[in-house]
Scaffold this active site. Structure first.
Site, PDB file in Angstrom:
ATOM      1  N   SER A   1      70.216  16.339   7.180  1.00 14.78           N
ATOM      2  CA  SER A   1      70.607  17.686   7.991  1.00 14.78           C
ATOM      3  C   SER A   1      71.489  17.808   9.153  1.00 14.78           C
ATOM      4  O   SER A   1      71.189  16.670  10.033  1.00 14.78           O
ATOM      5  CB  SER A   1      69.484  18.713   8.319  1.00 14.78           C
TER       6      SER A   1
ATOM      7  N   TYR B   1      61.411  19.009  12.304  1.00 20.08           N
ATOM      8  CA  TYR B   1      62.302  19.078  11.206  1.00 20.08           C
ATOM      9  C   TYR B   1      63.650  18.185  11.576  1.00 20.08           C
ATOM     10  O   TYR B   1      64.243  17.351  10.838  1.00 20.08           O
ATOM     11  CB  TYR B   1      62.997  20.408  10.900  1.00 20.08           C
TER      12      TYR B   1
END
Length: 251
Positions: free
Chosen positions: A136, A146
């Site tokens: 990501s 994350y």
């Protein structure tokens, strides 16, 4: 073109789209996820649309025995591995359940590491293969745990591509921004309530198409869309405090 591709997290979203586009390129596919019914539905659509062979392997990658079955299938030989399985957590680290954080870490990092380790020997013996790690743009900026796990995937992919690329095995981190999938719904956020400007959304089709193109060209990182490439470049020039504040927008 590739002969067999194994895709984790293949029951929906980017995983299902990777499987679909690989099948469209002539690959047989092995679909891996926990939801048998959802996997069966994806498999049926791929068979109907492309006529390729599809295997369904139901497995929780956090269960040692079930993940072991996936590792064994990889050790038997595949041409493409897509490490896509994952989930998100709230950015408020102090409020999350630490057990959930550990599961999050293990799925994004340990599972990807183990599956890559299982696939590599046969790929290297054959002198060819592609490993795609779905990361990501969050991996380039400080954005909670994350961003941290995705940062590990990016760093690992960059290193592995340099080491194994000359031996015929490319390793590519695909780094999208916000993508229209069920990812945010699983966080309890209905469409339109994610706090993300409309112009920042990408489609799964675009992310996967650009990611597979980058892998075919032997690139270590794929950042789909010019706007996200620019955002990543600018973030490297700004103070952490500014980047963290900006990255906290959206879920």
């Amino acid at each position: 073109m590739t002969r067999t591709a194994l895709v984790t997290g293949a029951s929906s979203g980017l995983g299902a789209e990777f499987a679909r586009q690989l099948a469209a390129r002539g690959a047989d596919v092995v679909l891996v996820a926990r939801d048998r019914a959802a996997l069966a539905a994806v498999a049926e659509r791929i068979r109907a649309d492309f006529g390729t062979h599809v295997d369904v392997l139901v497995a929780d990658l956090l269960d040692d025995d079930e993940r072991g079955a996936v590792e064994a299938r990889l050790a038997a030989g595949v041409d493409v591995l897509v490490n896509n399985a994952g989930f998100g957590l709230d950015l408020a680290f102090e409020k999350t359940d630490v057990a959930d954080e550990v599961r999050h870490l293990r799925l994004h990092v340990e599972a990807a590491l183990r599956l890559t380790h299982a696939a590599l020997p046969t790929m290297l013996e054959r002198g060819g293969g592609r490993i795609v790690n779905v990361a990501s743009v969050a991996g380039f900026v400080p954005r909670g745990t994350y961003g941290a796990v995705k940062g590990w995937l990016i760093s690992f992919s960059r290193w592995a591509n340099v080491v194994y690329g000359p031996r015929g095995v490319s390793v590519t981190a695909v780094c999208p921004g916000f993508v229209h999938t069920h990812f945010h719904e699983r966080l309890g956020l209905p469409p339109g309530q994610e706090g993300v400007p409309p112009g920042m959304w990408l489609t799964a089709d675009t992310v996967v198409r650009e990611g597979l193109r980058a892998a075919a060209r032997g690139r270590s990182v794929s950042i789909p869309s010019l706007r996200y490439k620019l955002l990543v470049a600018v973030s490297r020039l700004l103070p952490d405090r500014t980047v963290v504040k900006a990255a906290a927008r959206g879920r």
